[in-house]
Design a protein around this motif. Sequence first.
Motif, PDB file in Angstrom:
ATOM      1  N   PHE A  32       2.058  -2.062  -9.504  1.00 33.67           N
ATOM      2  CA  PHE A  32       2.787  -3.329  -9.566  1.00 33.67           C
ATOM      3  C   PHE A  32       4.247  -3.150  -9.998  1.00 33.67           C
ATOM      4  O   PHE A  32       4.862  -4.093 -10.502  1.00 33.67           O
ATOM      5  N   ASN A  33       4.788  -1.965  -9.819  1.00 30.88           N
ATOM      6  CA  ASN A  33       6.185  -1.755 -10.216  1.00 30.88           C
ATOM      7  C   ASN A  33       7.180  -2.120  -9.115  1.00 30.88           C
ATOM      8  O   ASN A  33       8.392  -1.961  -9.294  1.00 30.88           O
ATOM      9  N   GLY A  34       6.709  -2.564  -7.964  1.00 31.41           N
ATOM     10  CA  GLY A  34       7.595  -2.959  -6.875  1.00 31.41           C
ATOM     11  C   GLY A  34       8.058  -1.810  -6.008  1.00 31.41           C
ATOM     12  O   GLY A  34       8.777  -2.039  -5.020  1.00 31.41           O
ATOM     13  N   ILE A  35       7.682  -0.585  -6.337  1.00 28.12           N
ATOM     14  CA  ILE A  35       8.128   0.592  -5.579  1.00 28.12           C
ATOM     15  C   ILE A  35       6.959   1.291  -4.900  1.00 28.12           C
ATOM     16  O   ILE A  35       7.030   1.687  -3.739  1.00 28.12           O
ATOM     17  N   THR A  36       5.856   1.445  -5.635  1.00 32.68           N
ATOM     18  CA  THR A  36       4.695   2.169  -5.126  1.00 32.68           C
ATOM     19  C   THR A  36       4.083   1.423  -3.946  1.00 32.68           C
ATOM     20  O   THR A  36       3.800   0.214  -4.029  1.00 32.68           O
ATOM     21  N   GLU A  37       3.897   2.130  -2.833  1.00 31.39           N
ATOM     22  CA  GLU A  37       3.296   1.550  -1.637  1.00 31.39           C
ATOM     23  C   GLU A  37       1.879   2.073  -1.466  1.00 31.39           C
ATOM     24  O   GLU A  37       1.578   3.224  -1.771  1.00 31.39           O
ATOM     25  N   LYS A  38       1.034   1.203  -0.980  1.00 36.85           N
ATOM     26  CA  LYS A  38      -0.352   1.572  -0.719  1.00 36.85           C
ATOM     27  C   LYS A  38      -0.761   1.070   0.653  1.00 36.85           C
ATOM     28  O   LYS A  38      -0.412  -0.053   1.044  1.00 36.85           O
ATOM     29  N   GLU A  39      -1.505   1.892   1.377  1.00 34.61           N
ATOM     30  CA  GLU A  39      -1.927   1.542   2.731  1.00 34.61           C
ATOM     31  C   GLU A  39      -3.269   0.802   2.686  1.00 34.61           C
ATOM     32  O   GLU A  39      -4.208   1.214   1.999  1.00 34.61           O
ATOM     33  N   TYR A  40      -3.315  -0.287   3.404  1.00 33.29           N
ATOM     34  CA  TYR A  40      -4.537  -1.091   3.518  1.00 33.29           C
ATOM     35  C   TYR A  40      -4.957  -1.123   4.985  1.00 33.29           C
ATOM     36  O   TYR A  40      -4.153  -1.462   5.870  1.00 33.29           O
ATOM     37  N   LYS A  41      -6.200  -0.784   5.223  1.00 28.43           N
ATOM     38  CA  LYS A  41      -6.703  -0.706   6.586  1.00 28.43           C
ATOM     39  C   LYS A  41      -7.655  -1.859   6.862  1.00 28.43           C
ATOM     40  O   LYS A  41      -8.489  -2.211   6.029  1.00 28.43           O
ATOM     41  N   THR A  42      -7.502  -2.428   8.034  1.00 30.67           N
ATOM     42  CA  THR A  42      -8.430  -3.444   8.515  1.00 30.67           C
ATOM     43  C   THR A  42      -9.115  -2.911   9.775  1.00 30.67           C
ATOM     44  O   THR A  42      -8.923  -1.754  10.170  1.00 30.67           O
ATOM     45  N   TYR A  43      -9.901  -3.778  10.402  1.00 35.59           N
ATOM     46  CA  TYR A  43     -10.632  -3.326  11.586  1.00 35.59           C
ATOM     47  C   TYR A  43      -9.696  -2.991  12.745  1.00 35.59           C
ATOM     48  O   TYR A  43      -9.949  -2.067  13.513  1.00 35.59           O
ATOM     49  N   LYS A  44      -8.579  -3.713  12.846  1.00 37.08           N
ATOM     50  CA  LYS A  44      -7.681  -3.509  13.977  1.00 37.08           C
ATOM     51  C   LYS A  44      -6.331  -2.952  13.570  1.00 37.08           C
ATOM     52  O   LYS A  44      -5.721  -2.192  14.320  1.00 37.08           O
ATOM     53  N   GLU A  45      -5.825  -3.343  12.361  1.00 36.66           N
ATOM     54  CA  GLU A  45      -4.449  -3.033  12.006  1.00 36.66           C
ATOM     55  C   GLU A  45      -4.384  -2.362  10.639  1.00 36.66           C
ATOM     56  O   GLU A  45      -5.312  -2.478   9.821  1.00 36.66           O
ATOM     57  N   ASN A  46      -3.250  -1.680  10.415  1.00 34.96           N
ATOM     58  CA  ASN A  46      -2.969  -1.047   9.140  1.00 34.96           C
ATOM     59  C   ASN A  46      -1.674  -1.630   8.573  1.00 34.96           C
ATOM     60  O   ASN A  46      -0.740  -1.950   9.314  1.00 34.96           O
ATOM     61  N   PHE A  47      -1.662  -1.748   7.222  1.00 34.32           N
ATOM     62  CA  PHE A  47      -0.498  -2.321   6.560  1.00 34.32           C
ATOM     63  C   PHE A  47      -0.114  -1.465   5.358  1.00 34.32           C
ATOM     64  O   PHE A  47      -0.960  -0.806   4.740  1.00 34.32           O
ATOM     65  N   LEU A  48       1.187  -1.490   5.058  1.00 35.75           N
ATOM     66  CA  LEU A  48       1.691  -0.928   3.812  1.00 35.75           C
ATOM     67  C   LEU A  48       2.087  -2.086   2.907  1.00 35.75           C
ATOM     68  O   LEU A  48       2.829  -2.993   3.330  1.00 35.75           O
ATOM     69  N   LYS A  49       1.618  -2.062   1.668  1.00 38.25           N
ATOM     70  CA  LYS A  49       1.910  -3.147   0.737  1.00 38.25           C
ATOM     71  C   LYS A  49       2.424  -2.589  -0.579  1.00 38.25           C
ATOM     72  O   LYS A  49       2.030  -1.505  -1.009  1.00 38.25           O
ATOM     73  N   ARG A  50       3.314  -3.349  -1.200  1.00 38.28           N
ATOM     74  CA  ARG A  50       3.755  -3.070  -2.555  1.00 38.28           C
ATOM     75  C   ARG A  50       3.873  -4.394  -3.310  1.00 38.28           C
ATOM     76  O   ARG A  50       4.092  -5.449  -2.702  1.00 38.28           O
ATOM     77  N   PHE A  51       3.693  -4.324  -4.612  1.00 37.38           N
ATOM     78  CA  PHE A  51       3.589  -5.523  -5.428  1.00 37.38           C
ATOM     79  C   PHE A  51       4.585  -5.461  -6.591  1.00 37.38           C
ATOM     80  O   PHE A  51       4.859  -4.378  -7.125  1.00 37.38           O
TER      81      PHE A  51
END
Length: 519
Positions: free
Chosen positions: A376-395
Motif C-alpha cells: 500500500f505504499n503506492g509504488i509496489t505493483e502486483k499482477e492480478y489474473k482473471t479468466y480472460k485478462e491480466n492487470f497490474l495494480k498498486r494501492f
Amino acid sequence: MAMSGRSKRESRGSTRGKRESESRSSSARVKRERDRERETEAPSFRGSPVRVKREVEPASVREAPAPVVPAVRVKREREADEDSEPEREQRMAAWIPRTGGAATAPTWIPLTGVCWTLTLRNCVPSPSRISMRMPVWCVASTFRYVLKPTFTKQQIANLDKQAKLSRAYDGTTYLPGIVGLNNIKANDYANAVLQALSNVPPLRNYFLEEDNYKNIKRPPGDIMFLLVQRFGELMRKLWNPRNFKAHVSPHEMLQAVVLCSKKTFQITKQGDGVDFLSWFLNALHSALGGTKKKKKTIVTDVFQGSMRIFTKKLPHPDLPAEEKEQLLHNDEYQETMVESTFMYLTLDLPTAPLYKDEKEQLIIPQVPLFNILAKFNGITEKEYKTYKENFLKRFQLTKLPPYLIFCIKRFTKNNFFVEKNPTIVNFPITNVDLREYLSEEVQAVHKNTTYDLIANIVHDGKPSEGSYRIHVLHHGTGKWYELQDLQVTDILPQMITLSEAYIQIWKRRDNDETNQQGA
C-alpha cells in the motif's frame, strides 16, 4: 350383679376410646407441626404451584416416637403461620439462586409477573447479598438486570478505566468484557470475531446503549435488523458486571447470523473468520440504515478508510513482443485511478518454501509486518489474473480510520483443495507508524498515524479442521488475555507475535494518549 359388671366394662371401654382419641389428635398435631417446618424450608407464594421432592428420612428417625407438643404451642405457631401476603413475600426475599449445587426438584415462583425456575437446593438464604426485610421486587430486579443488563452513560464512560474484578453469582471472578463464549459445535470462528469487535470501544459503547439504535426504521418484513438487536444484547451480556457465570452463550446471536446470512454461516460447520467479518460488518452497516456512499453509520465511522487504486491492463502473454508494444499505446491499456473505500486491508504473504531443513522438517518462514504492508505504499505493483485478462495494480492509502483491521491472507483456494500458508508475521505490539503509506498531500492532514494492537485472532491447525482463538487487550488493566471458547488465560505480549495471526485490529493513538501496554 350382672348389670353392675356390664357397667364397669362399658366404663373401661369409654376410657380407652378417650385415650385413643387423644393419642390420634396428638399425632395429628405433631404431623401438622412437621408439615409447617418443611414449608418454612421451602417457601412459596400462596396460590403458586410448588413441586417439592422431600428427602427420605432415615429409618431411625421415622421409628423414633414423636414428642408430645402442647396444644398452646401448636395454636400459637398456627396463628404465626397464617401471615399476610406481604409478610410472606418479605420472607421469600431472603432466598436467592445458587447455580453451583445440583438440582433436586423444580419450583416455579412468580416474581412481579415473571416466572423464575428455581430449585430448593439451589436456593439458600444469603443475608450478605439480600436483606431479610428487602421487598420481593428487589430480587426480581436483580434477576431482570442479569438477563437484560442496562448501562448508563457514566458507566459506559468508565469501562476502560476500571481494573476491578467482578464476581459472578456462582462465585467465580472475571473481568467484564473478557469472558468466554460457548462453542456450540463449530462456531469458534464467529466467537473470535464477536469477541474482537466487543473490545472496540466506540462500537461497544454504541451498542451498550439501546437508545442509539432502537428507533431506526426498517422496511416491513426486514429481518436484518434482528442482527443489530442480537448483537446489542450480546454486547451488554459480555460487559455485564453481574453475570450468573463467567461466560456467556452466543446462541441467540448465532441464530440471527444463520437466519440473516441465509445459512451461509452456520453453527455446526466451520467457517472462515475473514469471510464472516466482512459479511457481518457490511450487514450491520446496512441494517443500521447505511448506504455505500452517502449515509454513514457507527460501523463506517470506526472502520472505514479510503485508498487510491491504480490499474493497468496487460496484453496477453502469448502475443508477440511487437504487438504488445502497440497495444500498450492504446487508451485501453493506460493506467487508470479510482477512489475506493475499505473496511479492512488484505495483506498478502510470500509463498511458503517447500524444501526441508537438515532435520527433514518443513521450514516455517518469517516475514516482517512492514514487508507485507509495502503493498500500500503506492509504488509496489502486483499482477492480478482473471479468466480472460491480466492487470497490474498498486494501492495508496488516502484516509486512515480510527480502528484499522488487517486480514492476513493465509488460505489459497483452488478447484481441488484449500492450502494454508504457515508463515509467521513478525509485528510489534505498539508504535506501528503508517505515515509512509499515505500520499504526500494526505500526510499533512493526518496528524496521528501511529497504531497500537488491541486484538489478534489466530487460526491453528488445518484449513478445514482448525480452531480459532483470540488475544485481547484489556484497556483498564493494560494486560493481554487469550480467549478460546470458555477458557480465559492471561498471556505475555511477547508470546502473541509467535502465533499464526489471521485477523488484527489496531487502534489509532490520539495526541493525549500514552502507551499503557508496555513493551
